[in-house]
Design a protein around this motif. Structure first.
Motif, PDB file in Angstrom:
ATOM      1  N   LYS A 127     -64.037  53.963 -23.991  1.00 17.16           N
ATOM      2  CA  LYS A 127     -63.968  52.503 -24.016  1.00 17.16           C
ATOM      3  C   LYS A 127     -62.545  52.009 -24.251  1.00 17.16           C
ATOM      4  N   ILE A 128     -62.232  50.903 -23.585  1.00 21.45           N
ATOM      5  CA  ILE A 128     -60.982  50.184 -23.818  1.00 21.45           C
ATOM      6  C   ILE A 128     -61.315  48.712 -23.994  1.00 21.45           C
ATOM      7  N   ARG A 129     -60.400  47.995 -24.638  1.00 25.71           N
ATOM      8  CA  ARG A 129     -60.546  46.553 -24.800  1.00 25.71           C
ATOM      9  C   ARG A 129     -59.279  45.869 -24.332  1.00 25.71           C
ATOM     10  N   ALA A 130     -59.436  44.652 -23.869  1.00 28.54           N
ATOM     11  CA  ALA A 130     -58.296  43.850 -23.441  1.00 28.54           C
ATOM     12  C   ALA A 130     -58.364  42.494 -24.135  1.00 28.54           C
ATOM     13  N   LEU A 131     -57.264  42.106 -24.751  1.00 27.46           N
ATOM     14  CA  LEU A 131     -57.109  40.771 -25.311  1.00 27.46           C
ATOM     15  C   LEU A 131     -56.469  39.922 -24.234  1.00 27.46           C
ATOM     16  N   THR A 132     -57.170  38.894 -23.783  1.00 27.26           N
ATOM     17  CA  THR A 132     -56.642  38.013 -22.744  1.00 27.26           C
ATOM     18  C   THR A 132     -56.195  36.701 -23.381  1.00 27.26           C
ATOM     19  N   VAL A 133     -54.990  36.266 -23.008  1.00 27.65           N
ATOM     20  CA  VAL A 133     -54.433  35.016 -23.523  1.00 27.65           C
ATOM     21  C   VAL A 133     -54.033  34.170 -22.320  1.00 27.65           C
ATOM     22  N   VAL A 134     -54.592  32.968 -22.226  1.00 23.35           N
ATOM     23  CA  VAL A 134     -54.360  32.087 -21.083  1.00 23.35           C
ATOM     24  C   VAL A 134     -53.904  30.720 -21.585  1.00 23.35           C
ATOM     25  N   ASP A 135     -52.919  30.150 -20.898  1.00 20.19           N
ATOM     26  CA  ASP A 135     -52.477  28.784 -21.161  1.00 20.19           C
ATOM     27  C   ASP A 135     -53.453  27.848 -20.446  1.00 20.19           C
ATOM     28  N   ASN A 136     -54.178  27.044 -21.215  1.00 21.88           N
ATOM     29  CA  ASN A 136     -55.191  26.175 -20.615  1.00 21.88           C
ATOM     30  C   ASN A 136     -54.594  25.120 -19.691  1.00 21.88           C
ATOM     31  N   PHE A 137     -53.348  24.726 -19.910  1.00 20.79           N
ATOM     32  CA  PHE A 137     -52.732  23.703 -19.073  1.00 20.79           C
ATOM     33  C   PHE A 137     -52.344  24.262 -17.706  1.00 20.79           C
ATOM     34  N   SER A 138     -51.593  25.360 -17.713  1.00 20.19           N
ATOM     35  CA  SER A 138     -51.078  25.905 -16.454  1.00 20.19           C
ATOM     36  C   SER A 138     -51.985  26.970 -15.850  1.00 20.19           C
ATOM     37  N   ARG A 139     -52.987  27.403 -16.585  1.00 14.29           N
ATOM     38  CA  ARG A 139     -53.895  28.501 -16.190  1.00 14.29           C
ATOM     39  C   ARG A 139     -53.152  29.839 -16.097  1.00 14.29           C
ATOM     40  N   GLU A 140     -51.949  29.883 -16.631  1.00 14.98           N
ATOM     41  CA  GLU A 140     -51.146  31.097 -16.576  1.00 14.98           C
ATOM     42  C   GLU A 140     -51.666  32.127 -17.573  1.00 14.98           C
ATOM     43  N   SER A 141     -51.758  33.353 -17.125  1.00 13.43           N
ATOM     44  CA  SER A 141     -52.118  34.461 -18.004  1.00 13.43           C
ATOM     45  C   SER A 141     -50.864  34.861 -18.769  1.00 13.43           C
ATOM     46  N   LEU A 142     -50.831  34.551 -20.059  1.00  8.91           N
ATOM     47  CA  LEU A 142     -49.641  34.818 -20.858  1.00  8.91           C
ATOM     48  C   LEU A 142     -49.544  36.275 -21.277  1.00  8.91           C
ATOM     49  N   ALA A 143     -50.695  36.896 -21.506  1.00 11.27           N
ATOM     50  CA  ALA A 143     -50.692  38.304 -21.912  1.00 11.27           C
ATOM     51  C   ALA A 143     -52.078  38.890 -21.725  1.00 11.27           C
ATOM     52  N   ILE A 144     -52.100  40.172 -21.436  1.00  7.23           N
ATOM     53  CA  ILE A 144     -53.326  40.968 -21.504  1.00  7.23           C
ATOM     54  C   ILE A 144     -52.928  42.244 -22.246  1.00  7.23           C
ATOM     55  N   THR A 145     -53.331  42.327 -23.491  1.00  9.93           N
ATOM     56  CA  THR A 145     -53.025  43.480 -24.330  1.00  9.93           C
ATOM     57  C   THR A 145     -54.185  44.454 -24.224  1.00  9.93           C
ATOM     58  N   VAL A 146     -53.892  45.703 -23.882  1.00  9.10           N
ATOM     59  CA  VAL A 146     -54.942  46.697 -23.635  1.00  9.10           C
ATOM     60  C   VAL A 146     -54.761  47.884 -24.584  1.00  9.10           C
ATOM     61  N   ASP A 147     -55.862  48.305 -25.208  1.00 11.89           N
ATOM     62  CA  ASP A 147     -55.837  49.490 -26.065  1.00 11.89           C
ATOM     63  C   ASP A 147     -57.267  49.994 -26.228  1.00 11.89           C
ATOM     64  N   TYR A 148     -57.378  51.132 -26.913  1.00 17.46           N
ATOM     65  CA  TYR A 148     -58.717  51.678 -27.164  1.00 17.46           C
ATOM     66  C   TYR A 148     -59.497  50.771 -28.103  1.00 17.46           C
ATOM     67  N   ALA A 149     -58.823  50.264 -29.099  1.00 12.46           N
ATOM     68  CA  ALA A 149     -59.427  49.330 -30.049  1.00 12.46           C
ATOM     69  C   ALA A 149     -58.357  48.296 -30.376  1.00 12.46           C
ATOM     70  N   LEU A 150     -58.756  47.069 -30.540  1.00  7.73           N
ATOM     71  CA  LEU A 150     -57.825  46.006 -30.897  1.00  7.73           C
ATOM     72  C   LEU A 150     -58.331  45.337 -32.165  1.00  7.73           C
ATOM     73  N   LYS A 151     -57.450  45.207 -33.113  1.00  7.56           N
ATOM     74  CA  LYS A 151     -57.789  44.606 -34.397  1.00  7.56           C
ATOM     75  C   LYS A 151     -57.004  43.314 -34.576  1.00  7.56           C
ATOM     76  N   ALA A 152     -57.254  42.643 -35.681  1.00  6.10           N
ATOM     77  CA  ALA A 152     -56.570  41.383 -35.961  1.00  6.10           C
ATOM     78  C   ALA A 152     -55.058  41.557 -35.943  1.00  6.10           C
ATOM     79  N   ALA A 153     -54.559  42.669 -36.452  1.00  2.00           N
ATOM     80  CA  ALA A 153     -53.110  42.906 -36.446  1.00  2.00           C
ATOM     81  C   ALA A 153     -52.557  42.966 -35.020  1.00  2.00           C
ATOM     82  N   ASP A 154     -53.351  43.468 -34.092  1.00  2.00           N
ATOM     83  CA  ASP A 154     -52.925  43.510 -32.687  1.00  2.00           C
ATOM     84  C   ASP A 154     -52.885  42.111 -32.087  1.00  2.00           C
ATOM     85  N   VAL A 155     -53.830  41.265 -32.492  1.00  2.00           N
ATOM     86  CA  VAL A 155     -53.824  39.869 -32.033  1.00  2.00           C
ATOM     87  C   VAL A 155     -52.571  39.176 -32.547  1.00  2.00           C
ATOM     88  N   VAL A 156     -52.274  39.376 -33.830  1.00  2.00           N
ATOM     89  CA  VAL A 156     -51.076  38.769 -34.423  1.00  2.00           C
ATOM     90  C   VAL A 156     -49.814  39.286 -33.742  1.00  2.00           C
TER      91      VAL A 156
END
Length: 157
Positions: free
Chosen positions: A13-42
């Motif tokens: 399993k892998i997880r992806a944190l997706t971050v999108v700018d709601n105004f421009s619809r631009e994908s600002l980041a997609i962080t991918v790892d086996y597990a993502l925790k709050a520290a990874d979000v920060v």
């Protein structure tokens, strides 16, 4: 922000944190790892802050990574409002839900990921294509990158 789950070719399993700018619809980041925790979000938000500045508001669901002390502290220290959707109401954050649907249909369901590095490379390639080469009808047939630049030049951002 939101999370999307997938797996490598071998079922890991892998997880992806997706971050999108709601105004421009631009994908600002997609962080991918086996597990993502709050520290990874920060960490992702810190990286985006360095690239783009601090947002005023971030829409998130009630997942454990988003209701964490770590993200709450980061948001407080940076003057960011965390806007939590109502439990079970994905329509409270429609832009990320739409983006995640496109991400799944056009990237995750299309590729076999041989390793974490392979997944990161293919996902980043898709993200760049999404931002810079694919016009969106909701943006007047501009790409998210073009839309953002047009509004920067006009002084709207």
């Amino acid at each position: 922000m939101d999370f999307v789950a997938d797996q490598l070719f071998n079922g890991q399993k892998i997880r992806a944190l997706t971050v999108v700018d709601n105004f421009s619809r631009e994908s600002l980041a997609i962080t991918v790892d086996y597990a993502l925790k709050a520290a990874d979000v920060v960490a992702t938000m810190g990286h985006l802050k360095a690239l783009r500045g601090t947002p005023k508001r971030i829409q998130v669901d009630n997942g454990s990574e988003f209701i964490s002390h770590a993200l709450d502290h980061w948001a407080y220290e940076n003057g960011v409002t965390l806007d939590f959707s109502r439990p079970g109401k994905p329509t409270d954050n429609p832009f990320i839900e739409s983006f995640n649907g496109s991400f799944r249909d056009e990237c995750l369901n299309v590729h076999w990921f041989l390793s974490l590095d392979d997944a990161r490379e293919k996902i980043e390639g898709w993200r760049q294509d999404y931002n810079d080469f694919r016009p969106h009808s909701s943006l007047g047939d501009l790409t998210p990158g073009e839309f953002r630049l047009a509004h920067l030049e006009a002084g709207n951002l």
